[in-house]
Design a protein around this motif. Structure first.
Motif, PDB file in Angstrom:
ATOM      1  N   TYR A   4     -24.404  60.893 -21.849  1.00  0.00           N
ATOM      2  CA  TYR A   4     -24.985  60.091 -20.777  1.00  0.00           C
ATOM      3  C   TYR A   4     -23.877  59.468 -19.930  1.00  0.00           C
ATOM      4  CZ  TYR A   4     -24.073  55.941 -23.750  1.00  0.00           C
ATOM      5  OH  TYR A   4     -23.481  54.966 -24.516  1.00  0.00           O
ATOM      6  N   LEU A   5     -24.295  59.007 -18.762  1.00  0.00           N
ATOM      7  CA  LEU A   5     -23.457  58.201 -17.891  1.00  0.00           C
ATOM      8  C   LEU A   5     -24.220  56.907 -17.624  1.00  0.00           C
ATOM      9  CD1 LEU A   5     -21.452  59.237 -14.766  1.00  0.00           C
ATOM     10  CD2 LEU A   5     -22.955  57.268 -14.660  1.00  0.00           C
ATOM     11  N   LEU A   6     -23.583  55.787 -17.875  1.00  0.00           N
ATOM     12  CA  LEU A   6     -24.185  54.470 -17.676  1.00  0.00           C
ATOM     13  C   LEU A   6     -23.433  53.770 -16.558  1.00  0.00           C
ATOM     14  CD1 LEU A   6     -25.161  52.007 -20.495  1.00  0.00           C
ATOM     15  CD2 LEU A   6     -23.788  51.189 -18.581  1.00  0.00           C
ATOM     16  N   GLU A   7     -24.176  53.088 -15.690  1.00  0.00           N
ATOM     17  CA  GLU A   7     -23.527  52.418 -14.569  1.00  0.00           C
ATOM     18  C   GLU A   7     -24.178  51.072 -14.280  1.00  0.00           C
ATOM     19  OE1 GLU A   7     -23.741  54.994 -11.210  1.00  0.00           O
ATOM     20  OE2 GLU A   7     -25.921  54.896 -11.064  1.00  0.00           O
ATOM     21  N   TYR A   8     -23.370  50.166 -13.745  1.00  0.00           N
ATOM     22  CA  TYR A   8     -23.835  48.853 -13.312  1.00  0.00           C
ATOM     23  C   TYR A   8     -22.759  48.261 -12.405  1.00  0.00           C
ATOM     24  CZ  TYR A   8     -20.610  46.865 -16.784  1.00  0.00           C
ATOM     25  OH  TYR A   8     -19.482  46.529 -17.497  1.00  0.00           O
ATOM     26  N   ILE A  48     -19.651  54.249 -17.429  1.00  0.00           N
ATOM     27  CA  ILE A  48     -19.255  54.628 -18.779  1.00  0.00           C
ATOM     28  C   ILE A  48     -19.754  56.039 -19.030  1.00  0.00           C
ATOM     29  CG2 ILE A  48     -19.583  54.175 -21.235  1.00  0.00           C
ATOM     30  CD1 ILE A  48     -19.923  51.192 -20.487  1.00  0.00           C
ATOM     31  N   VAL A  49     -18.860  56.914 -19.449  1.00  0.00           N
ATOM     32  CA  VAL A  49     -19.205  58.288 -19.803  1.00  0.00           C
ATOM     33  C   VAL A  49     -19.130  58.435 -21.315  1.00  0.00           C
ATOM     34  CG1 VAL A  49     -18.535  60.720 -19.634  1.00  0.00           C
ATOM     35  CG2 VAL A  49     -18.394  59.245 -17.612  1.00  0.00           C
ATOM     36  N   SER A  50     -20.235  58.851 -21.912  1.00  0.00           N
ATOM     37  CA  SER A  50     -20.288  59.183 -23.333  1.00  0.00           C
ATOM     38  C   SER A  50     -20.713  60.635 -23.435  1.00  0.00           C
ATOM     39  CB  SER A  50     -21.278  58.279 -24.066  1.00  0.00           C
ATOM     40  OG  SER A  50     -21.413  58.672 -25.417  1.00  0.00           O
ATOM     41  N   PHE A  53     -28.379  48.408 -13.019  1.00  0.00           N
ATOM     42  CA  PHE A  53     -28.189  49.049 -14.315  1.00  0.00           C
ATOM     43  C   PHE A  53     -28.946  50.373 -14.360  1.00  0.00           C
ATOM     44  CE2 PHE A  53     -29.617  49.823 -18.684  1.00  0.00           C
ATOM     45  CZ  PHE A  53     -28.401  49.833 -19.359  1.00  0.00           C
ATOM     46  N   ARG A  54     -28.225  51.461 -14.651  1.00  0.00           N
ATOM     47  CA  ARG A  54     -28.803  52.798 -14.720  1.00  0.00           C
ATOM     48  C   ARG A  54     -28.146  53.578 -15.852  1.00  0.00           C
ATOM     49  NH1 ARG A  54     -31.217  50.411 -11.406  1.00  0.00           N
ATOM     50  NH2 ARG A  54     -31.906  51.019  -9.307  1.00  0.00           N
TER      51      ARG A  54
END
Length: 236
Positions: free
Chosen positions: A83-87, A182-184, A226-227
């Motif tokens: 996933y990629l998380l962003e804020y 954030i890249v996981s 937040f996504r």
């Protein structure tokens, strides 16, 4: 040619200042939005752990964290990679009691070894040493009075917080937004800020799922956008 993790990250950086466009190339973009919060309807998706009180609110598009000491704000849903998380987070400096520009920190892919099936079954009170029982990644950006930026990989042992990467900079700037991604992706662990790759770590024994949290200490932040995007890697 298959797209590698590094190629994905480089392409993601090019779009760091905006939500990914639905017309972006398929190999460059996460495939599906799996989680979001526009912070207009309270804290229903979040759990707060406050060391000495303070306020955490979500309204009018902003998650506001205004605390005198340690605070962790968990996203209640467990996330599974890739996933990629962003804020976007802005450190507030307007003369308030907690307006100390410091500690834009995150936990992600977190599990508590004392209750691995349910992170929230074990109570915690917001002090940092209470999180030593986690297996998790931890980014501390502009921590320690805005003097350090570090990546740690917690291993679930009290007093043990292994340091992975230590940067002398970048640091926080008062009232300036930080657009974090954030890249996981399997063994690839990355933390971006304003299009800059701050942490780039290859973990041979990665944490590939768990909970995400905002973490800070004696500070005041306003957070928006937040996504979490699920993507299907093209690499083998």
């Amino acid at each position: 040619m298959p797209t590698t993790r590094r190629a994905f990250a480089a392409l993601a950086a090019g779009a760091a200042y905006a939500v990914l466009s639905p017309t972006a190339p398929a190999h460059a973009a996460p495939r599906r939005l799996v989680a979001r919060d526009d912070f207009c309807h309270g804290l229903g998706q979040w759990a707060t752990e406050l060391q000495d009180g303070g306020t955490v609110t979500a309204s009018r598009g902003v998650l506001e964290i205004d605390v005198p000491s340690g605070a962790t704000v968990w996203f209640r849903r467990r996330l599974e990679g890739p996933y990629l998380l962003e804020y976007t987070a802005t450190p507030v400096s307007e003369g308030g009691a907690n307006d100390r520009v410091s500690d834009l920190n995150n936990f992600w892919n977190a599990t508590d070894v004392r209750s691995p099936g349910d992170l929230f079954a074990t109570p915690r009170g917001g002090a940092l040493d209470e999180y030593d029982h986690l297996t998790t990644y931890y980014a501390g950006y502009g921590a320690n009075y805005n003097t350090t930026t570090r990546l740690r990989r917690y291993v679930g042992q009290p007093g043990v917080r292994p340091l992975v990467l230590d940067c002398t900079e970048p640091l926080l700037a008062a009232n300036e937004p930080n657009r974090v991604r954030i890249v996981s992706d399997g063994s690839t662990v990355q933390w971006w800020n304003n299009g800059r790759l701050v942490f780039d770590h290859t973990d041979p024994q990665p944490y590939t799922g768990g909970h995400f949290a905002f973490r800070t200490v004696w500070s005041h932040f306003r957070i928006s956008g937040f996504r979490v995007w699920r993507f299907t890697p093209k690499h083998p």
